[in-house]
Design an enzyme around this catalytic site. Structure first.
Site, short mmCIF file in Angstrom:
data_model
loop_
_atom_site.label_atom_id
_atom_site.label_comp_id
_atom_site.label_asym_id
_atom_site.label_seq_id
_atom_site.Cartn_x
_atom_site.Cartn_y
_atom_site.Cartn_z
CB VAL A 170 -0.97 -0.02 1.20
CG1 VAL A 170 -1.79 1.26 1.24
CG2 VAL A 170 -1.90 -1.23 1.10
CE LYS A 174 6.26 -8.86 -3.80
NZ LYS A 174 6.27 -8.14 -2.51
N GLY A 192 8.85 -9.12 2.27
CA GLY A 192 9.17 -9.10 3.70
C GLY A 192 10.27 -8.09 3.99
#
Length: 239
Positions: free
Chosen positions: A17, A37, A113
């Site tokens: 977000v 990503k 992470g």
């Protein structure tokens, strides 16, 4: 800042977000934006991953890219090994980011992470990709108890590797913050040595895309293109 690496101090703390908010603000300012990503875990072949979620929130003009996808919600190295699929190394991440940077003003590389989560069997991490790119790292941290230690450790790891910490954004600021969260606002810059560059409200990812884009600039500091003020926010939430 042609390329910015976005890393969390852990998982499930609002990193995607925050990435979407940075992308939305940059796109609204007329910049061409891509989000990369490198390793998406815990998502099936037909499901939307984090890059697609950033595009949904920040706008269809944002380019989304993924390098690898693994079905189990594990660290990329473990997920790749268990799936039998190839792992992603830092050279691949850097090459993909550079290609996107050739046609975009801003490339956001969203990790999986924390900064030192293993990407491959050789123990390479997001930090290695950031070093190859010579890119600053934006740290996303949770608001509550325990965040001071994890944020300080992340900042220390950045400095030990000669990497530039851009600042810290609180990834999910609660509507009714407890005492620890309020105290952490002032303490995070002190313990990490990094400026506080924003606070994204909890539940922001559930907003409609248009509402999200309209509000994003109010969650991020000027260094990220927004109008958020750390001083004003601390005054609003005194310890």
């Amino acid at each position: 800042m042609g390329v910015v690496v976005v890393s969390g101090t852990g998982t499930e703390i609002g990193k995607t977000v925050v990435t979407a908010a940075v992308a939305a603000v940059a796109a609204a300012a007329g910049r061409s934006v891509a989000v990369l990503k490198p390793a998406q875990t815990g998502v099936g072949p037909a499901e939307n991953g984090d890059a697609a979620e950033v595009v949904r929130l920040a706008g269809p003009a944002v380019t989304g890219a993924e390098l690898a996808r693994y079905p189990e919600p594990l660290a990329p190295d473990t997920a790749a090994r268990r799936s039998g699929l190839p792992a992603v190394g830092p050279e691949q991440v850097a090459e993909a980011a550079r290609k996107l940077a050739a046609s975009h003003d801003l490339v956001l590389v969203e990790g999986a992470g924390g900064l030192l989560v293993r990407f491959d069997a050789a123990g390479h991490t997001l930090a290695d990709a950031a070093r190859l790119l010579d890119a600053p790292v934006l740290v996303v941290a949770p608001a509550g108890l325990g965040t001071l230690n994890s944020t300080a450790l992340t900042a220390e790891a950045l400095r030990a590797r000669g990497l530039t910490g851009l600042g810290v954004v609180v990834g999910s600021w609660p509507a009714e913050p407890d005492l620890a969260s309020r105290c952490n606002l002032a303490d995070l810059p002190e313990v990490s040595g990094l400026p506080l560059l924003g606070a994204v409200p909890a539940g922001a990812g559930a907003l409609g895309p248009e509402e999200f884009r309209a509000a994003a600039g109010g969650w991020l500091a000027a260094e990220l293109g927004g109008g958020w003020s750390a001083g004003e926010f601390l005054a609003r939430w005194p310890a």
